[in-house]
Design a protein around this motif. Structure first.
Motif, mmCIF file in Angstrom:
data_model
loop_
_atom_site.group_PDB
_atom_site.id
_atom_site.type_symbol
_atom_site.label_atom_id
_atom_site.label_comp_id
_atom_site.label_asym_id
_atom_site.label_seq_id
_atom_site.Cartn_x
_atom_site.Cartn_y
_atom_site.Cartn_z
ATOM 1 N N ALA A 184 3.312 8.111 -12.552
ATOM 2 C CA ALA A 184 2.852 7.208 -11.491
ATOM 3 C C ALA A 184 2.635 5.802 -12.045
ATOM 4 O O ALA A 184 3.057 4.803 -11.446
ATOM 5 N N SER A 185 1.983 5.705 -13.199
ATOM 6 C CA SER A 185 1.736 4.402 -13.809
ATOM 7 C C SER A 185 3.034 3.733 -14.230
ATOM 8 O O SER A 185 3.204 2.522 -14.064
ATOM 9 N N ILE A 209 6.078 -4.156 -11.455
ATOM 10 C CA ILE A 209 5.178 -5.286 -11.716
ATOM 11 C C ILE A 209 3.908 -5.166 -10.870
ATOM 12 O O ILE A 209 3.401 -6.143 -10.300
ATOM 13 N N ILE A 210 3.414 -3.954 -10.751
ATOM 14 C CA ILE A 210 2.126 -3.697 -10.109
ATOM 15 C C ILE A 210 1.188 -3.224 -11.205
ATOM 16 O O ILE A 210 1.486 -2.262 -11.914
ATOM 17 N N ASP A 211 0.072 -3.897 -11.380
ATOM 18 C CA ASP A 211 -0.775 -3.686 -12.550
ATOM 19 C C ASP A 211 -1.221 -2.244 -12.723
ATOM 20 O O ASP A 211 -1.086 -1.655 -13.786
ATOM 21 N N GLU A 212 -1.784 -1.656 -11.666
ATOM 22 C CA GLU A 212 -2.341 -0.316 -11.805
ATOM 23 C C GLU A 212 -2.428 0.344 -10.439
ATOM 24 O O GLU A 212 -2.449 -0.331 -9.405
ATOM 25 N N PRO A 213 -2.482 1.691 -10.433
ATOM 26 C CA PRO A 213 -2.638 2.381 -9.156
ATOM 27 C C PRO A 213 -3.988 2.038 -8.520
ATOM 28 O O PRO A 213 -4.994 1.965 -9.206
ATOM 29 N N LEU A 214 -3.991 1.833 -7.227
ATOM 30 C CA LEU A 214 -5.228 1.575 -6.499
ATOM 31 C C LEU A 214 -5.650 2.833 -5.759
ATOM 32 O O LEU A 214 -4.813 3.557 -5.227
ATOM 33 N N GLN A 215 -6.944 3.080 -5.727
ATOM 34 C CA GLN A 215 -7.461 4.239 -5.013
ATOM 35 C C GLN A 215 -7.424 3.982 -3.505
ATOM 36 O O GLN A 215 -7.309 2.852 -3.041
ATOM 37 N N ALA A 216 -7.569 5.075 -2.752
ATOM 38 C CA ALA A 216 -7.445 4.985 -1.296
ATOM 39 C C ALA A 216 -8.423 4.003 -0.680
ATOM 40 O O ALA A 216 -8.092 3.301 0.283
ATOM 41 N N ASP A 217 -9.653 3.942 -1.222
ATOM 42 C CA ASP A 217 -10.677 3.103 -0.586
ATOM 43 C C ASP A 217 -10.643 1.641 -1.017
ATOM 44 O O ASP A 217 -11.537 0.865 -0.672
ATOM 45 N N LYS A 218 -9.588 1.231 -1.750
ATOM 46 C CA LYS A 218 -9.432 -0.185 -2.066
ATOM 47 C C LYS A 218 -9.305 -0.971 -0.758
ATOM 48 O O LYS A 218 -8.501 -0.629 0.116
ATOM 49 N N PRO A 219 -10.083 -2.049 -0.581
ATOM 50 C CA PRO A 219 -10.007 -2.791 0.686
ATOM 51 C C PRO A 219 -8.657 -3.437 0.911
ATOM 52 O O PRO A 219 -7.991 -3.865 -0.033
ATOM 53 N N GLN A 220 -8.224 -3.474 2.167
ATOM 54 C CA GLN A 220 -7.039 -4.238 2.516
ATOM 55 C C GLN A 220 -7.341 -5.728 2.349
ATOM 56 O O GLN A 220 -8.463 -6.173 2.584
ATOM 57 N N SER A 262 0.824 -1.213 0.000
ATOM 58 C CA SER A 262 0.000 0.000 0.000
ATOM 59 C C SER A 262 0.856 1.262 0.000
ATOM 60 O O SER A 262 0.410 2.320 -0.456
ATOM 61 N N SER A 263 2.098 1.181 0.498
ATOM 62 C CA SER A 263 2.958 2.365 0.482
ATOM 63 C C SER A 263 3.322 2.749 -0.953
ATOM 64 O O SER A 263 3.503 3.927 -1.260
ATOM 65 N N ALA A 264 3.413 1.766 -1.852
ATOM 66 C CA ALA A 264 3.654 2.071 -3.264
ATOM 67 C C ALA A 264 2.461 2.815 -3.858
ATOM 68 O O ALA A 264 2.625 3.769 -4.638
ATOM 69 N N HIS A 265 1.265 2.408 -3.483
ATOM 70 C CA HIS A 265 0.073 3.062 -4.023
ATOM 71 C C HIS A 265 -0.093 4.479 -3.454
ATOM 72 O O HIS A 265 -0.536 5.385 -4.172
ATOM 73 N N LEU A 266 0.264 4.683 -2.196
ATOM 74 C CA LEU A 266 0.213 6.030 -1.644
ATOM 75 C C LEU A 266 1.253 6.925 -2.318
ATOM 76 O O LEU A 266 0.971 8.081 -2.661
ATOM 77 N N ALA A 267 2.469 6.398 -2.534
ATOM 78 C CA ALA A 267 3.494 7.167 -3.239
ATOM 79 C C ALA A 267 3.033 7.488 -4.659
ATOM 80 O O ALA A 267 3.244 8.606 -5.154
ATOM 81 N N ALA A 268 2.394 6.528 -5.325
ATOM 82 C CA ALA A 268 1.893 6.766 -6.679
ATOM 83 C C ALA A 268 0.810 7.840 -6.681
ATOM 84 O O ALA A 268 0.707 8.639 -7.620
ATOM 85 N N TYR A 269 0.001 7.879 -5.627
ATOM 86 C CA TYR A 269 -1.003 8.933 -5.491
ATOM 87 C C TYR A 269 -0.334 10.307 -5.462
ATOM 88 O O TYR A 269 -0.797 11.257 -6.111
ATOM 89 N N LEU A 270 0.767 10.426 -4.714
ATOM 90 C CA LEU A 270 1.483 11.696 -4.632
ATOM 91 C C LEU A 270 2.151 12.047 -5.960
ATOM 92 O O LEU A 270 2.149 13.211 -6.377
ATOM 93 N N VAL A 271 2.737 11.050 -6.613
ATOM 94 C CA VAL A 271 3.351 11.292 -7.921
ATOM 95 C C VAL A 271 2.292 11.750 -8.920
ATOM 96 O O VAL A 271 2.502 12.708 -9.687
ATOM 97 N N ASP A 272 1.159 11.079 -8.929
ATOM 98 C CA ASP A 272 0.057 11.464 -9.815
ATOM 99 C C ASP A 272 -0.337 12.918 -9.566
ATOM 100 O O ASP A 272 -0.526 13.705 -10.509
#
Length: 342
Positions: free
Chosen positions: A208-209, A216-227, A190-200
């Motif tokens: 970010a993409s 090798i992470i398919d796509e950015p996940l939004q904040a509300d993606k379930p753990q 999830s830290s990669a997705h938060l960093a990608a949010y900031l880059v975006d």
């Protein structure tokens, strides 16, 4: 013990935002590493910045820069034994767009030293957003910097957070939370997705993409993606249903009503019921009861807790209530199952 040195990154003057010069990075991040910090969470965050920073693939800090900060410049050892050497002393937080605190093992964490508390409070006073990664949310709260904010913690550490910080309602059914100038995430991927949010937000969606694809992470996940926590035997990819199941799991001892669960995840009871029926072919009430009974069955067959204690831990009024529900589900009482050897 290995010492890892990060590439040097250019200093950013205190004046940022609209006064940023064309040749300055668009995103500058200062890191504070707690004792025995989680290396995976740190590395994922940094690598997204690194891969987004350079138009090519040479890891030059052009579009982004990153710096590990320290009071005394001594190496900081992670939970796996690898150490990272800081690059700069604390100084002024205003030279960064964000200050990121990477937490360590929960049982090892107390508080950051006073110099770091002063630095973080200075950052907050100067309007620099603070980011808590993994156990970093614990450290920010101990520093008095999360009062009145929603914060994200790992589903795995949700009980510890509740125990240590009475009265708070941490979010453990999303991968990260952005609440004004506080950003928190559950760690790991999830830290990669938060960093990608900031880059975006600061550099661009393409960068970010690019970072995530190289990792090798398919796509950015939004904040509300379930753990992706433990949801017993339920198999679904419906985000609303997954978030509800995780909330049920985290509140088994004192079960929420379906109305309350729906409210907490931002939907109506009717919406939630429709999604459960479509995804699992059952109602939220039935799914929650099945979850509690499955846990009770596991505790009856694998431990020495009394039936009364199991009943309370699984959200039943008493052992009689558990016995009735258990017999309907499994055809025998908990006592009979235990006597039969599971």
């Amino acid at each position: 013990m290995t010492i890892v040195s990060l590439p040097a990154s250019p200093r950013i003057p205190a004046s940022r935002g609209s006064r940023r010069l064309p040749d300055q990075p668009r995103l500058s991040v200062g890191f504070i590493l707690a004792r025995r910090f989680t290396l995976c969470a740190f590395a994922n965050f940094v690598d997204v910045l690194r891969l987004a920073a350079d138009e090519g693939d040479r890891s030059r800090p052009i579009l982004c820069n990153w710096t590990v900060l320290s009071e005394n410049m001594e190496p900081v050892t992670s939970s796996c034994g690898i150490s990272v050497h800081p690059k700069e002393r604390l100084g002024s937080p205003a030279r960064f767009d964000y200050i990121v605190v990477i937490g360590g093992l929960i049982e090892d964490e107390a508080t950051l030293p006073p110099a770091y508390h002063r630095f973080l409070h200075d950052a907050a006073a100067q309007g620099v957003p603070l980011v808590g990664v993994c156990g970093g949310a614990f450290l920010l709260h101990r520093a008095g910097l999360l009062r009145g904010y929603r914060c994200c913690v790992s589903w795995f550490h949700h009980p510890e957070f509740l125990e240590q910080f009475e009265g708070l309602d941490p979010v453990a059914d999303q991968i990260f939370v952005v609440d004004r100038d506080r950003l928190t995430c559950s760690g790991g991927a999830s830290s990669a997705h938060l960093a990608a949010y900031l880059v975006d937000k600061h550099v661009g969606r393409a960068q970010a993409s690019k970072s995530l694809h190289i990792m090798i992470i398919d796509e950015p996940l939004q904040a509300d993606k379930p753990q992706p926590g433990i949801t017993m035997n339920f198999k679904t990819r419906d985000p609303m249903v997954l978030r509800a199941l995780l909330m049920m799991q985290q509140n088994i001892e004192q079960p929420f009503t379906v109305t309350e669960i729906a409210r907490r995840i931002g939907h109506s009871k009717r919406q939630l019921e429709r999604h459960f029926q479509a995804a699992l072919g059952t109602s939220p009430q039935a799914a929650f009861l099945d979850m509690r009974l499955s846990l009770a069955h596991h505790l009856v067959t694998s431990g020495e807790r009394s039936i009364s204690q199991i009943a309370l831990e699984c959200g039943f009024c008493d052992s009689s209530h558990l016995g009735r529900m258990f017999r309907r589900r499994y055809g025998q009482t908990p006592q009979a199952l235990r006597q039969a050897g599971g």
